[in-house]
Design a protein around this motif. Structure first.
Motif, mmCIF file in Angstrom:
data_model
loop_
_atom_site.group_PDB
_atom_site.id
_atom_site.type_symbol
_atom_site.label_atom_id
_atom_site.label_comp_id
_atom_site.label_asym_id
_atom_site.label_seq_id
_atom_site.Cartn_x
_atom_site.Cartn_y
_atom_site.Cartn_z
ATOM 1 N N ALA A 156 0.845 -1.195 0.000
ATOM 2 C CA ALA A 156 0.000 0.000 0.000
ATOM 3 C C ALA A 156 0.878 1.243 0.000
ATOM 4 N N PRO A 157 0.462 2.286 -0.718
ATOM 5 C CA PRO A 157 1.251 3.524 -0.706
ATOM 6 C C PRO A 157 1.249 4.153 0.686
ATOM 7 N N LEU A 158 2.376 4.703 1.052
ATOM 8 C CA LEU A 158 2.523 5.356 2.345
ATOM 9 C C LEU A 158 2.385 6.867 2.180
ATOM 10 N N PRO A 159 2.014 7.573 3.234
ATOM 11 C CA PRO A 159 1.918 9.035 3.146
ATOM 12 C C PRO A 159 3.286 9.720 3.079
ATOM 13 N N PRO A 181 7.665 8.943 1.932
ATOM 14 C CA PRO A 181 8.491 8.015 1.143
ATOM 15 C C PRO A 181 8.926 6.816 1.979
ATOM 16 N N GLY A 182 8.879 5.651 1.373
ATOM 17 C CA GLY A 182 9.292 4.444 2.067
ATOM 18 C C GLY A 182 8.593 3.229 1.502
ATOM 19 N N VAL A 183 8.861 2.093 2.123
ATOM 20 C CA VAL A 183 8.282 0.838 1.680
ATOM 21 C C VAL A 183 7.247 0.400 2.704
ATOM 22 N N GLY A 184 6.056 0.095 2.234
ATOM 23 C CA GLY A 184 4.983 -0.349 3.121
ATOM 24 C C GLY A 184 5.116 -1.822 3.480
ATOM 25 N N ARG A 185 4.151 -2.311 4.251
ATOM 26 C CA ARG A 185 4.137 -3.727 4.632
ATOM 27 C C ARG A 185 4.037 -4.590 3.382
ATOM 28 N N ALA A 186 4.724 -5.691 3.411
ATOM 29 C CA ALA A 186 4.649 -6.640 2.293
ATOM 30 C C ALA A 186 3.206 -7.103 2.136
ATOM 31 N N ARG A 187 2.862 -7.432 0.896
ATOM 32 C CA ARG A 187 1.501 -7.871 0.606
ATOM 33 C C ARG A 187 1.556 -9.017 -0.390
ATOM 34 N N GLU A 209 -14.419 -25.109 -2.558
ATOM 35 C CA GLU A 209 -14.388 -23.979 -3.471
ATOM 36 C C GLU A 209 -13.023 -23.312 -3.438
ATOM 37 N N CYS A 210 -12.718 -22.604 -4.516
ATOM 38 C CA CYS A 210 -11.468 -21.860 -4.604
ATOM 39 C C CYS A 210 -11.606 -20.547 -3.841
ATOM 40 N N LEU A 211 -10.468 -19.893 -3.625
ATOM 41 C CA LEU A 211 -10.435 -18.681 -2.815
ATOM 42 C C LEU A 211 -9.325 -17.777 -3.320
ATOM 43 N N ASN A 212 -9.573 -16.481 -3.351
ATOM 44 C CA ASN A 212 -8.543 -15.476 -3.630
ATOM 45 C C ASN A 212 -8.619 -14.438 -2.528
ATOM 46 N N ILE A 213 -7.486 -14.113 -1.931
ATOM 47 C CA ILE A 213 -7.468 -13.098 -0.878
ATOM 48 C C ILE A 213 -6.112 -12.398 -0.889
ATOM 49 N N GLU A 214 -6.135 -11.105 -0.621
ATOM 50 C CA GLU A 214 -4.884 -10.361 -0.437
ATOM 51 C C GLU A 214 -4.636 -10.253 1.049
ATOM 52 N N LEU A 215 -3.390 -10.480 1.448
ATOM 53 C CA LEU A 215 -3.016 -10.376 2.851
ATOM 54 C C LEU A 215 -1.807 -9.477 3.014
ATOM 55 N N ASP A 216 -1.825 -8.683 4.088
ATOM 56 C CA ASP A 216 -0.662 -7.893 4.478
ATOM 57 C C ASP A 216 0.224 -8.740 5.372
ATOM 58 N N ALA A 217 1.504 -8.421 5.398
ATOM 59 C CA ALA A 217 2.448 -9.114 6.280
ATOM 60 C C ALA A 217 2.056 -8.902 7.739
ATOM 61 N N CYS A 218 2.667 -9.670 8.609
ATOM 62 C CA CYS A 218 2.341 -9.620 10.036
ATOM 63 C C CYS A 218 2.524 -8.227 10.619
ATOM 64 N N VAL A 273 -6.014 -8.199 6.393
ATOM 65 C CA VAL A 273 -6.609 -7.873 5.106
ATOM 66 C C VAL A 273 -6.276 -6.411 4.858
ATOM 67 N N PRO A 274 -5.751 -6.073 3.685
ATOM 68 C CA PRO A 274 -5.372 -4.685 3.415
ATOM 69 C C PRO A 274 -6.533 -3.724 3.653
ATOM 70 N N LYS A 275 -6.233 -2.600 4.298
ATOM 71 C CA LYS A 275 -7.257 -1.615 4.618
ATOM 72 C C LYS A 275 -7.910 -1.052 3.367
ATOM 73 N N ASP A 276 -7.114 -0.853 2.310
ATOM 74 C CA ASP A 276 -7.701 -0.280 1.101
ATOM 75 C C ASP A 276 -8.684 -1.250 0.446
ATOM 76 N N ALA A 277 -8.485 -2.549 0.574
ATOM 77 C CA ALA A 277 -9.428 -3.523 0.015
ATOM 78 C C ALA A 277 -10.736 -3.484 0.789
#
Length: 160
Positions: free
Chosen positions: A107-110, A112-118, A130-139, A147-151
């Motif tokens: 996710a973009p940060l407010p 400069p820098g690198v955000g949490r891995a996703r 059934e199948c599943l798709n999900i985006e997850l943020d690092a610990c 779950v990413p806040k923007d999602a």
């Protein structure tokens, strides 16, 4: 396996302290599969994880039967260094599930820098499921995946 990818401090951050992990280095794919099978048949381990370049239906069936016999979880990681190496991804295996994990932009940060891995986690195959798709943020600091806040804020459907 040509290089050691298991990083003990990283595994410890994921909840696997060094005194609870057995590392086995093997010279070729056949030895990795044999070591995994032996670990699965032992019955005293919580899980057996191995990185293999290729896995035949026969090899996957042997691992499946060994895991089923003891109730030990078996995970075969198949990571490819080049796209051409992934040619056997769609071939059948005896596995109960098949997952694909891909890196997605953080996710973009407010500032400069690198955000949490996703990651994009895809359950490609599930026997009788059934199948599943999900985006997850690092610990986070508490060790929980998120779950990413923007999602969630955008109302995107992360399960599918």
């Amino acid at each position: 396996m040509t290089e050691a990818d298991a990083f003990a401090p990283g595994l410890e951050q994921a909840g696997l302290p060094p005194d609870r992990v057995i590392y086995v280095e093997a010279g070729d794919n056949k030895t990795v599969l044999a070591s995994m099978e032996e670990g699965l048949r032992h019955g005293g381990l919580a899980a057996v994880v191995g990185e293999v370049a290729q896995m035949s239906m026969t090899a996957s069936r042997r691992l499946h039967l060994a895991a089923k016999g003891t109730g030990t979880m078996g995970i075969a990681i198949r990571r490819w260094r080049r796209q051409a190496d992934a040619s056997d991804f769609g071939l059948p295996t005896a596995s109960a599930t098949r997952w694909r994990i891909s890196v997605v932009p953080s996710a973009p940060l407010p500032v400069p820098g690198v955000g949490r891995a996703r990651w994009l986690i895809e359950l490609v195959r599930a026997r009788a499921g059934e199948c599943l798709n999900i985006e997850l943020d690092a610990c986070d600091r508490g060790g929980r995946l998120g779950v990413p806040k923007d999602a969630a804020a955008d109302g995107k459907r992360v399960f599918g």
